[in-house]
Every structure is written in C-alpha cells, then in structure tokens.
Design a protein around this motif. Sequence first.
Motif, PDB file in Angstrom:
ATOM      1  N   CYS B 454       0.842  -1.190   0.000  1.00  0.00           N
ATOM      2  CA  CYS B 454       0.000   0.000   0.000  1.00  0.00           C
ATOM      3  C   CYS B 454       0.881   1.245   0.000  1.00  0.00           C
ATOM      4  CB  CYS B 454      -0.931   0.002   1.208  1.00  0.00           C
ATOM      5  SG  CYS B 454      -2.117  -1.362   1.165  1.00  0.00           S
ATOM      6  N   TYR B 455       0.961   1.895  -1.147  1.00  0.00           N
ATOM      7  CA  TYR B 455       1.814   3.077  -1.246  1.00  0.00           C
ATOM      8  C   TYR B 455       1.381   3.942  -2.416  1.00  0.00           C
ATOM      9  CZ  TYR B 455       4.249   0.443  -4.965  1.00  0.00           C
ATOM     10  OH  TYR B 455       4.555  -0.266  -6.100  1.00  0.00           O
ATOM     11  N   CYS B 456       1.893   5.161  -2.413  1.00  0.00           N
ATOM     12  CA  CYS B 456       1.682   6.033  -3.568  1.00  0.00           C
ATOM     13  C   CYS B 456       3.030   6.513  -4.066  1.00  0.00           C
ATOM     14  CB  CYS B 456       0.756   7.201  -3.221  1.00  0.00           C
ATOM     15  SG  CYS B 456       1.294   8.236  -1.843  1.00  0.00           S
ATOM     16  N   GLU B 457       3.088   6.777  -5.357  1.00  0.00           N
ATOM     17  CA  GLU B 457       4.312   7.250  -5.989  1.00  0.00           C
ATOM     18  C   GLU B 457       3.905   8.240  -7.079  1.00  0.00           C
ATOM     19  OE1 GLU B 457       6.141   3.947  -8.017  1.00  0.00           O
ATOM     20  OE2 GLU B 457       4.253   3.336  -8.935  1.00  0.00           O
ATOM     21  N   ILE B 458       4.891   8.917  -7.648  1.00  0.00           N
ATOM     22  CA  ILE B 458       4.590   9.838  -8.735  1.00  0.00           C
ATOM     23  C   ILE B 458       4.356   9.047 -10.016  1.00  0.00           C
ATOM     24  CG2 ILE B 458       5.477  11.730 -10.148  1.00  0.00           C
ATOM     25  CD1 ILE B 458       4.695  12.538  -7.281  1.00  0.00           C
ATOM     26  N   ASP B 459       3.267   9.357 -10.696  1.00  0.00           N
ATOM     27  CA  ASP B 459       3.013   8.767 -12.005  1.00  0.00           C
ATOM     28  C   ASP B 459       3.757   9.607 -13.042  1.00  0.00           C
ATOM     29  OD1 ASP B 459       2.068   7.995 -14.467  1.00  0.00           O
ATOM     30  OD2 ASP B 459      -0.024   7.805 -13.827  1.00  0.00           O
ATOM     31  N   PRO B 460       4.788   9.042 -13.659  1.00  0.00           N
ATOM     32  CA  PRO B 460       5.607   9.869 -14.561  1.00  0.00           C
ATOM     33  C   PRO B 460       4.867  10.267 -15.841  1.00  0.00           C
ATOM     34  CG  PRO B 460       6.315   7.571 -14.626  1.00  0.00           C
ATOM     35  CD  PRO B 460       5.250   7.658 -13.561  1.00  0.00           C
ATOM     36  N   ASP B 461       3.724   9.666 -16.090  1.00  0.00           N
ATOM     37  CA  ASP B 461       3.037   9.894 -17.368  1.00  0.00           C
ATOM     38  C   ASP B 461       1.906  10.912 -17.300  1.00  0.00           C
ATOM     39  OD1 ASP B 461       4.618   8.051 -18.656  1.00  0.00           O
ATOM     40  OD2 ASP B 461       3.300   6.374 -18.107  1.00  0.00           O
ATOM     41  N   LYS B 462       1.670  11.481 -16.133  1.00  0.00           N
ATOM     42  CA  LYS B 462       0.456  12.303 -16.040  1.00  0.00           C
ATOM     43  C   LYS B 462       0.679  13.527 -15.158  1.00  0.00           C
ATOM     44  CE  LYS B 462      -3.548   9.989 -15.960  1.00  0.00           C
ATOM     45  NZ  LYS B 462      -4.687   9.258 -15.373  1.00  0.00           N
ATOM     46  N   VAL B 463       0.154  14.657 -15.600  1.00  0.00           N
ATOM     47  CA  VAL B 463       0.179  15.858 -14.769  1.00  0.00           C
ATOM     48  C   VAL B 463      -1.243  16.385 -14.639  1.00  0.00           C
ATOM     49  CG1 VAL B 463       2.546  16.507 -15.369  1.00  0.00           C
ATOM     50  CG2 VAL B 463       0.624  17.373 -16.746  1.00  0.00           C
ATOM     51  N   ASP B 464      -1.456  17.240 -13.625  1.00  0.00           N
ATOM     52  CA  ASP B 464      -2.779  17.818 -13.431  1.00  0.00           C
ATOM     53  C   ASP B 464      -2.898  19.148 -14.176  1.00  0.00           C
ATOM     54  OD1 ASP B 464      -1.458  19.730 -11.947  1.00  0.00           O
ATOM     55  OD2 ASP B 464      -2.181  19.012 -10.001  1.00  0.00           O
ATOM     56  N   ARG B 465      -3.992  19.856 -13.948  1.00  0.00           N
ATOM     57  CA  ARG B 465      -4.232  21.104 -14.687  1.00  0.00           C
ATOM     58  C   ARG B 465      -3.222  22.196 -14.345  1.00  0.00           C
ATOM     59  NH1 ARG B 465      -9.670  23.468 -11.786  1.00  0.00           N
ATOM     60  NH2 ARG B 465      -9.303  25.268 -13.107  1.00  0.00           N
ATOM     61  N   TYR B 466      -2.451  21.968 -13.296  1.00  0.00           N
ATOM     62  CA  TYR B 466      -1.406  22.937 -12.933  1.00  0.00           C
ATOM     63  C   TYR B 466      -0.033  22.492 -13.410  1.00  0.00           C
ATOM     64  CZ  TYR B 466      -5.388  23.807 -10.018  1.00  0.00           C
ATOM     65  OH  TYR B 466      -6.672  24.008  -9.599  1.00  0.00           O
ATOM     66  N   GLY B 467      -0.018  21.393 -14.152  1.00  0.00           N
ATOM     67  CA  GLY B 467       1.254  20.890 -14.656  1.00  0.00           C
ATOM     68  C   GLY B 467       2.041  20.101 -13.632  1.00  0.00           C
TER      69      GLY B 467
END
Lengths: 258, 592
Positions: B454-467
């Motif tokens: 159970c963990y979270c990491e940065i998804d290198p393929d996706k950014v939000d509306r703020y980049g």
Amino acid sequence: MSEDTSTRGPYPAPESASAPAEPANTISRRGALKVIAAGAALGATVPGCAPGDGGSGGSGGSAGTDAAHTELSGFNPLPPSNPLAAGTPTDPDMLAPIVPWEMVLTDEEMRYVAALADVIIPADDRSPAASEVGVPDYVNEFVSAPFHTEQLTQLRGGLAWLNRTASERFGAADFPALTTAQQHEICDLVRFEPDAPEELKPQARFFDAFRDMCSTAFWTTEEGMRDLGYLGNVPLPSFDGPPPEVLEQLGLAGEDLV
Amino acid sequence: MKQAPEYDAIVVGSGAGGGIAAFILATSGLRVLLLEAGRHYDPLRETPMFQLPKDAPLRGAGGSAKPFGFYDATVDGGWQVPGEPYSVADGSEFMWWRSRMLGGRTNHWGRISLRMGEYDFKPRSRDGLGFDWPMSYDDLAPYYDKTETLIGVYGSNEGLENTPNSSPGVLQPPPKPRAYELLTRKACRRMGIPVIPAHLAIMSQTQDADRLPGQLFPDNELARRVTADSMRGRAACYWATPCGRGCSIRANFQSTTVLLPPALATGNLDIRTDAMVREVTVDSQGRATGVHYIDRTTLLDEFAGARVVVLAASACESARILLNSTSSDFPDGLANSSGLVGRYIMDTVGAGVYSHIPALQALPPHNEDGSSGMHMYMPWWLYGEQLAGRLDFPRGYHIEFGGGRRMPGFGAFGGLEPLTGGTYGRQFKDDCRRYYGSFLFFDGRGEMIPNEDCYCEIDPDKVDRYGIPVLKFHWKWAAHEENQALHMQRTFAGIVDEMGGQLLSTVQTDGARAISKGGQIIHEVGGAMMGDDPRTSVLNQYCQSWDVPNLFVTDGAPFVSNADKNPTLSIMALAWRASDYIVEQLRQRSIG
C-alpha cells in the motif's frame, strides 16, 4: 453520514492537463494581504450570537422554525444566495439551489406520470395525493437529468405500456382515462418483480423505479414529513431523549438515560 | 547579504493539521502564511443550515459532483477533483477523497473524536505486527486534553480498556441517547458488547471563555485573548441540521470556525487561497527556504519564503509535494533518504449491514435529530480474545450505528418491496408510515496494519491542470483486514438478531467482498511515517524531517499505525505538539 445517499454516479473520466509551470515570481507580504481581504471576514465574531439578541430568523424551514431559531440563537438570516459559490455542479449555490438542466417530458407525458403517481400515492385522511404536492415535477426533474438517460427511456417505455394495456384490456384512450379499479388491475400485474410474469419483468422494474421516485418526492415534502411524524429540523434548547411513551412502548422504561 | 524571509513559517493546507499549526504558530507571535489550494470558504455565510432536501436538485441526492449529497460541505471535491486526476495501479482499488476549500475536509467530517489508547502507540510490541510509534500515550495525552478543550468534544469517561479517559473537566456532557440507541444497548448488554456515549467534536454547551483559555495558555496573553473571543462567538448545538453541511453557529469543530478566526485575530496570519503548492525549495545547505505554488486564478507560478515549512496538505498530498520536490541533492524527493515517503499508507477497515428492527415500528412521533451524529457507539471489546489468539485477526474495530426517525431525503422508502411485497396506493402509504424510523445501519471501523503493498508514488506519465505530476496508488488489503471485515458483519448480524430484527443486506463469506475499498472510509494516513531512526522513518516524533530540520509534516502522513480511532483528533493533537516544538526550536534558533 445521513446525507450519503449512496447514489454514486459514474466517476468523471480523469482529466489530464499539461499547463507548463510558469517562471517563478515571488509575492510580497503586501500582495498576500491584498488577496486575503475577503478572508478577513473570518476573524469577525458571529453577528448577534448572544441568546435573546433578536434578528430575523434563519432561512428555510417553516415559520415555526424561524421563530424558534431567532429566539435561541438570534443569528442573522443567511443571504438569499451565496456569492462565494462558483455555481458549478461541484460548487453549487446551496442557499439558492437551481436545477441546471431542461425538463424534457411533454404535457401529455406529464399527464400520464400524474395519473400513475396518484395511483401509487393517493390522497387519504392524512395527506394529499402525489400530484397535489409536485411529485410529477420531481419525476420530470429526475428523468430529465443528463446522466439519467436510461431512466428516461425506462419511464417512457413504461408509460407507453400502461397506455397500450389500457387500450387492449379496456378499450380506453389512455391510462388516465381508466377507473381506479381498472388502473389497479394493470398495476397488480407489475407491482412486485418476483411475482410478475416473465414477459412483464421490464415493466415491473419500471414500476419499482417509478414507485421509488414517487416515494422520495412525496415524503420529502412538508406534507409528507408531517404525515410521517418527522418533527425535527427545528432548533431546541436541549435534547431530552425519547419521551416516556416511547420508552414504554420499547420496554425501556426505567433505562438509564446515561 | 541574504535577505530574511518574509514569514517565519509557511503552512500548506488549512484543515485539521494545518489549522492547528497556523493557530499555534500565529498565537505564539510568529508571522505565518497559510496556503490553501481551494477557494475561500466562510461557514458563517455559506452553510445551508435548515434547507430542505426538496429545495435541492434531486432532493439533495449524492452524485459524482457531490458524492455525499448536494448540501455536503465539500467544494470542488469528492472522489474526483476537477482537473486534478490521480492514477491507480492495475489490480489495485483506491479512492482518494479531497476537497478544495478553506478548512478542507474539516468542514464536512463526521466529528467523531476518539483518542488512540496506550496499546495503539505500541502495536508491534503487543503482537509483532506493523510498527511502534516513537512516543507513548502519555506523551500525547496532554495534547489530547488541550485539543478537546479547545475544539469542544462531548463524551464521557468510562475507563474501558485502551479507551482513554480525558482529564476531568475536559469533555462536555454527552447528549441523551435516542430510542434506537437505548434499544441497541439493551441487546448488546446481553451479548457483552459495551455501548457507551460517543465522543464527537460538537458542543453540547457553550465553552467557559473566562476559564478555559487561561488553562490552555497560562503563559501566552495573546493566545488567551483571541481564544476567549473565539469561544464567546461559538454557540452550543441546538440539536438540528446535519453537521456534514458545516455549522454557521460554530457549534461543531471546523478549522474555519474554530482555528482560523482566532489565528487571524492575532494579526500574525495571512491566508492565501487558490494556492496549489507543488514543491518545497531548499538551499545549498539542504534547508527548506519556501514553496512554489500555482495561483489557480492566474496559472502563474509563485514563490513564498519562510524560515520553516509545515506541510499539512493531507497525507497523500503532502507525500506528493515531497516526492515532487526533487533536486540534485534530493533526486528521490525531499526528506526521502529513507525511501519511505509515500510508503505504508493506510485507511480504516470498513464493513457494515443494514437492517429492519420491527420493535422500532410505529413509535409515537418524537424528534430524535439530536446532534445529527452518534450519541452512542461501541468501542472494541475483545482485546482479551485477541491476546489469547482466539480471533483470526489481530486488531480491533469499533461500531458506529444509526438510523431512526431522520429527515426523509433522497431514496426515502426506496427498496421496501422485500418487506411489502410491492404495495402501492393507500397500503403503500400506511407501510411507509409504519416502517418509518425502524431501519438501522451498523458500520465497523477497524484498524489496518501497514503493509508494503500500500503506497503512492509519482506517475511519470500524467500531470494535473497545474502541470504538477500526479500520484499513482497501489493498494492491497491483507487477510488481517479481510477477516476483520467478516467478523464485523457476523457480529452485526448477531446484534440485529438479538434485537429481533432482520438484515436487509448480505453478510458476506468472502472477506474481499465484505471490506471497503482502500481510501473509501476517508481515513488515509501514513506516507511520511515518524520513528526514532532516520533510516527507517521520514520524521521524528515531533513531525520534523530527519533530513531537512526546518521541514515538518502535521497532517495524517506521520502516522505509523491506524488504530480504529478516527484519525482527525490525533492529527490535531500531534500537530499541536509539533507546533509547540517548532516555536521552541525557533526561539532557540536551532532551526530556520
């Protein structure tokens, strides 16, 4: 979580954006203060919060609610609308709610809806019939929602079946033209899905969904809540627990009210 | 020569942990900038206190835009936030609740305020699973007292195992039980299950503004003054309207009604809303210098500097900021030399049943709105059984239950057919009248043991509306949790049976079907765990980064276990303790 209605729609598809980060600027303390001006209202104390301070009551609720409300807390009425809300589906104006979609049912369809709604919730000695308290309008609102297209199709199919059956069985022009006894004869075919004949299962599901819509709409009106004996949504000086006659009926007389 | 930063401290996030930090730091005389990603929100002007379901679209029904209903005090939030996606790994299920408003989730939360007990701080020492906290209950107890005194909590001291008492005079009197609560207690007594007054952050009486501030802040005149003024502005509960809408008379706890007004009154706090923080910056010595944020209204990247940075953006959002704060010195993210940022995230185990209790039918009409939340609950009672190895799951749960004569809303009397056989007409009206008030739900809220899946990491393929790069979640319940969920449902079925009722929901035999999804109970914590060893933890017991001494995390991220006690109260107590430490360290100039 009393307002968790568990009607969670499909989640909107995750969006992705690719706005590039702009070059860094720094904000001055003065700049931050300017932005904050609107937030400063937070620092104010509740206007007129002292007991017996008067005021003109809260918004919403019955006249009795307002009177008691004023007497107890005396806080100022809420404004008629909320200028801070964006007015979007995720940030609606909760003080002045609107239904943000067009109604799609025709006058003829609304006549059929009213007739069936009154079969399901007729007037009796305690409360009026469904059509007298706006239940058909709620049905229209529900099936007109852009995310309820399947429910709209189901409703129209159900209404068409009611009219066709009225014609085939009784030679009537439509379902509303039938006597109450004739309407009941048709409804009895589909009142409970497990008992419905195989070929009428879809119509039974329509009837079930329609009954649910009527039920939600009717019992949430003031007339419906009064009929049920819902006595809340009024401010009280104290919460005293269940009255003796309730404890008596439950066999709890003498229980320690902690 | 280097210019001094404009602020002593920047606090990121204005909910429970950020609100406490801003309040304590500002009342201690520090200059504080509070950054909130959402919009300004003012419960005094915005709360729909008495509005009826019939005045809302679809009778106030929940939907994807407002999952907990139209009147829920959530702005631009829910399981999805517009323009702010997240990813979930294949084979995982995780739901991430956020809101984008001043005060965050404290505006709508359930107000359930249970202390962690002494066992809960040393779980590994007891059963060899998970991790121990780098502190004991006695370390946090004074801060539980302070937090409860400040925010106003009703409840009682029962002296039950691992269910701590508050100090005398701290709790407000609990409201009297409702009819269904008494009936349930009677049945549970026969089964050996304790039913006691719940602890909720709702004021059953006004606070003593002449006495309490002096008790809280004996050596701080400014804190005493603004706290007294704030307490005088709060009314007691008038036993109407759901707390989930927020409270315009300030009778329950919201950061926006209890913490931010007195903090602003010091003159030491600036609040900037619509500020989406993306990165903590560091200097060449590896010290935090401030944060970059995107101004949501302009999409411009801004910077604010301070001597200390406090992240309280919510457990996973704070982990996201740290993981996105990469530099040549910190290629894997800031404060992450242990590699544990984003790891060991936890939620609460949830499972429940829905039931019909005929004894509650056709009761004489009476108003049982009460506080809108629970007046009674069941704390975990089988510690002895667990210790003796007689249960197939190692940790406990408490029971939340409700129902009764509530205000009818969307879905009222829907799905009655199994009871009525599909009545309509006058019979249907009579059926609804008879059944009104006779439905009860029972929900278990249980401890999850942290695990490596159970963990979270940065998804290198996706950014939000703020980049800003988004999070990707990984989730897997263990048998510990699934077995517990099954035990919950079996137990509730037994209670319903003992009450002479019938279940309207299914008691599962497969734990994976009984248990809630990860994140669904909205108690996500962990991701920047505290500890006493920099190699195996991200923070020390004061929520201070081992790697970057002027960087703190005061939301749910520091949690190393997630006891069945709902986390908000503990978040606030930990944040208060950390904030006192920050003040002390700044005074000694050992940080910043």
